[in-house]
Motif scaffolding. Structure first.
Motif, PDB file in Angstrom:
ATOM      1  N   GLU A 293       0.705  -1.109  -0.081  1.00 36.96           N
ATOM      2  CA  GLU A 293      -0.029  -0.204  -0.103  1.00 36.96           C
ATOM      3  C   GLU A 293       0.692   1.398   0.372  1.00 36.96           C
ATOM      4  OE1 GLU A 293      -4.309  -1.135   2.175  1.00 36.96           O
ATOM      5  OE2 GLU A 293      -2.642  -0.541   3.119  1.00 36.96           O
ATOM      6  N   ILE A 294       0.548   2.029  -0.950  1.00 37.11           N
ATOM      7  CA  ILE A 294       1.122   3.421  -0.791  1.00 37.11           C
ATOM      8  C   ILE A 294       0.470   4.634  -1.513  1.00 37.11           C
ATOM      9  CG2 ILE A 294       2.963   5.006  -2.705  1.00 37.11           C
ATOM     10  CD1 ILE A 294       4.040   2.152  -1.505  1.00 37.11           C
ATOM     11  N   ASN A 295       0.596   5.442  -0.105  1.00 37.90           N
ATOM     12  CA  ASN A 295       0.687   7.505  -0.077  1.00 37.90           C
ATOM     13  C   ASN A 295       1.101   7.350  -1.681  1.00 37.90           C
ATOM     14  OD1 ASN A 295      -1.055   9.416   0.240  1.00 37.90           O
ATOM     15  ND2 ASN A 295      -0.455   9.129   2.456  1.00 37.90           N
ATOM     16  N   PRO A 296       0.319   7.627  -2.353  1.00 36.41           N
ATOM     17  CA  PRO A 296       1.183   8.728  -3.447  1.00 36.41           C
ATOM     18  C   PRO A 296       1.111  10.416  -2.973  1.00 36.41           C
ATOM     19  CG  PRO A 296      -1.652   7.889  -3.703  1.00 36.41           C
ATOM     20  CD  PRO A 296      -1.207   7.955  -2.308  1.00 36.41           C
ATOM     21  N   LYS A 297       1.290  10.306  -1.976  1.00 34.11           N
ATOM     22  CA  LYS A 297       1.355  11.847  -1.455  1.00 34.11           C
ATOM     23  C   LYS A 297       3.408  11.999  -1.078  1.00 34.11           C
ATOM     24  CE  LYS A 297      -2.211  14.170   0.130  1.00 34.11           C
ATOM     25  NZ  LYS A 297      -3.770  14.868   1.112  1.00 34.11           N
ATOM     26  N   GLN A 298       3.341  10.601  -0.544  1.00 33.68           N
ATOM     27  CA  GLN A 298       4.931  10.445  -0.088  1.00 33.68           C
ATOM     28  C   GLN A 298       5.715   9.896  -1.220  1.00 33.68           C
ATOM     29  OE1 GLN A 298       5.308  10.472   3.207  1.00 33.68           O
ATOM     30  NE2 GLN A 298       3.066  11.082   3.183  1.00 33.68           N
ATOM     31  N   ILE A 299       5.588   9.604  -2.574  1.00 36.69           N
ATOM     32  CA  ILE A 299       5.889   9.383  -3.430  1.00 36.69           C
ATOM     33  C   ILE A 299       7.429  10.192  -3.604  1.00 36.69           C
ATOM     34  CG2 ILE A 299       5.921   8.771  -6.074  1.00 36.69           C
ATOM     35  CD1 ILE A 299       3.894   7.843  -5.847  1.00 36.69           C
ATOM     36  N   VAL A 300       8.652   9.984  -4.021  1.00 30.97           N
ATOM     37  CA  VAL A 300       9.453  10.725  -4.212  1.00 30.97           C
ATOM     38  C   VAL A 300       9.287  10.761  -5.323  1.00 30.97           C
ATOM     39  CG1 VAL A 300      11.976  11.001  -4.117  1.00 30.97           C
ATOM     40  CG2 VAL A 300      10.929   9.397  -1.918  1.00 30.97           C
ATOM     41  N   GLU A 301      10.256  12.154  -5.954  1.00 29.94           N
ATOM     42  CA  GLU A 301       9.463  12.635  -7.214  1.00 29.94           C
ATOM     43  C   GLU A 301      10.898  13.875  -7.864  1.00 29.94           C
ATOM     44  OE1 GLU A 301       6.520  15.421  -7.492  1.00 29.94           O
ATOM     45  OE2 GLU A 301       5.049  14.427  -7.843  1.00 29.94           O
ATOM     46  N   ILE A 302      11.487  13.431  -8.913  1.00 32.82           N
ATOM     47  CA  ILE A 302      13.129  14.309  -9.858  1.00 32.82           C
ATOM     48  C   ILE A 302      12.509  14.871  -9.183  1.00 32.82           C
ATOM     49  CG2 ILE A 302      13.909  14.255 -12.008  1.00 32.82           C
ATOM     50  CD1 ILE A 302      12.504  11.727 -12.838  1.00 32.82           C
TER      51      ILE A 302
END
Length: 441
Positions: A293-302
């Motif tokens: 389960e992943i929270n999209p707000k916690q995704i690391v972006e370039i």
């Protein structure tokens, strides 16, 4: 060259004490490490060569990192063997030099085992030793000593060069954040927008995003006092709180807080060891199970600016390049991310500024915990540090200048490292020729 077996010329004795069970005392305790421990009892009173009986790397790979020479009364660990010459026909110092330089060719092939690779006393006794006169052995010891003295002098010079390069790197960063590297750039670009105007536009755009409920309103940061300013800035720059240049900051959550499944993708958690000064370690992240389960707000972006809020003192921040990874990343609960308005802040400038000595010291002053192990810092303290803020175009010019100069430092550092390797290889080459009878001494 003729050879004899080690067991024929030496008594081979296994250590009696487990290294972790040593009781500090008056006698040196030889271990597999570079430096000696101590013990309250001695096992031998003689000259000996100490050889590890277990692989230095393990995991099915045979290797010996170092061999030791010891004399007098000493103890040694149970994972080592002492080789003591049976008579005066062999010099322990010669045997040390021989095994130390030839260990990969003479000792390592004798190690056996699939998982826990080790060297038995029986196999060690089969190790081949040159059958040469005592005088030739002593000549080799003397030659080794002379070469070692010269090598030590060269090593000292090279170590100083490495230290000087590190000082140079820090000096470059300090000159950068004081605006000294781009003095000529400012002279050639007199009509660049003042940083105060850039800061005003950031605040206006941030206010609009708050009004549109796209980001949350944060507590206002206090104005900078005169006593907080560490040095003067060039015209066109301003001192501000780091948080005033950002949209917001956030941090990861512990695993039981993440939500919303993302199907059929590989994910990893960004660990504190992945974040290093000026670089991002792609393989130092914890991989999560598929369908985690992943929270999209916690995704690391370039392009994210990342700071470890817990960990060794020297981890201050990095601009993350996640496109080099073979899986996507989410923030850990020990990592802080700084979000900014694109085309209003150059992330690489923030990273080099946070890694400069003067600004890093401001950051470290806000950290709490044991300096030798773990420290912690809050998002509020990070955003509250004084930050030297130049115009956007000058930020880019500074990064380009720093990258070019750091590239020269990299070349210098590589040359020093190659010189160190060449020095060691040269010594080993000369002595190996002696052992193989190809060089007359």
């Amino acid at each position: 060259m003729a050879y004899v077996q080690l067991g024929g010329i030496c008594n081979v004795v296994k250590g009696e004490i487990g290294i972790t069970k040593a009781i500090p005392g008056d006698y040196p305790m030889v271990t597999t490490a570079e430096f000696r421990k101590s013990h309250n009892k001695f096992q031998l009173d003689t000259e000996a060569v100490l050889i590890p009986l277990v692989s230095a790397t393990g995991h099915g790979h045979a290797s010996i990192k170092r061999v030791h020479y010891q004399e007098g009364k000493f103890a040694f660990g149970s994972i080592l063997a002492a080789c003591v010459p049976k008579d005066e026909n062999y010099s322990a110092k010669f045997l040390y030099i021989y095994f130390n330089l030839m260990k990969d060719y003479v000792l390592v092939p004798l190690m056996k085992g699939s998982a826990n690779v080790s060297l038995t006393l029986g196999n060690l006794k089969k190790a081949k030793v040159p059958n040469i006169s005592l005088q030739t052995q002593l000549d080799i010891v003397e030659l080794y000593s002379k070469i070692r003295i010269e090598q030590d002098k060269a090593t000292d010079v090279l170590a100083k060069q490495e230290t000087d390069i590190n000082y140079l790197r820090q000096a470059i960063l300090q000159e950068a954040v004081q605006g000294k590297l781009t003095a000529d750039w400012r002279a050639n670009n007199p009509y660049t927008e003042d940083a105060s105007q850039l800061l005003k536009r950031i605040q206006e755009e941030k206010a609009q995003l708050i009004k549109d409920k796209k980001i949350k309103k944060e507590k206002a940061l206090p104005p900078i006092t005169k006593d907080e300013i560490p040095y003067e800035l060039p015209e066109g720059w301003v001192w501000c709180r780091l948080g005033n240049t950002l949209l917001y900051s956030d941090s990861g959550k512990s695993p039981n807080c993440v939500k919303r499944p993302v199907i059929n993708q590989e994910w990893g958690v960004l660990t504190t060891t992945a974040v290093q000064q000026n670089r991002f370690v792609e393989n130092a992240n914890k991989v999560l199970p598929v369908n985690y389960e992943i929270n999209p707000k916690q995704i690391v972006e370039i392009g994210d600016i990342l700071i470890t809020r817990a960990g060794p003192i020297n981890r201050t921040g990095i601009s993350c390049k996640v496109d080099k990874l073979n899986f996507n990343l989410i923030l850990s609960d020990k990592t802080i991310r700084l979000k900014y308005i694109k085309d209003s802040l150059f992330p690489d400038f923030v990273v080099l500024t946070l890694n400069s000595e003067s600004i890093r010291n401001l950051l470290l002053d806000k950290m709490i915990g044991m300096a030798s192990s773990q420290v912690n810092i809050s998002q509020t303290n990070i955003k509250g540090i004084c930050f030297p803020f130049p115009p956007l175009e000058e930020q880019k010019a500074i990064v380009e200048k720093v990258n070019a100069l750091m590239g020269l430092c990299d070349v210098l550092e590589q040359e020093v490292q190659q010189s160190q390797a060449h020095s060691e290889q040269l010594m080993q080459s000369v002595l190996r020729e002696v052992f193989e009878g190809e060089k007359t001494i």
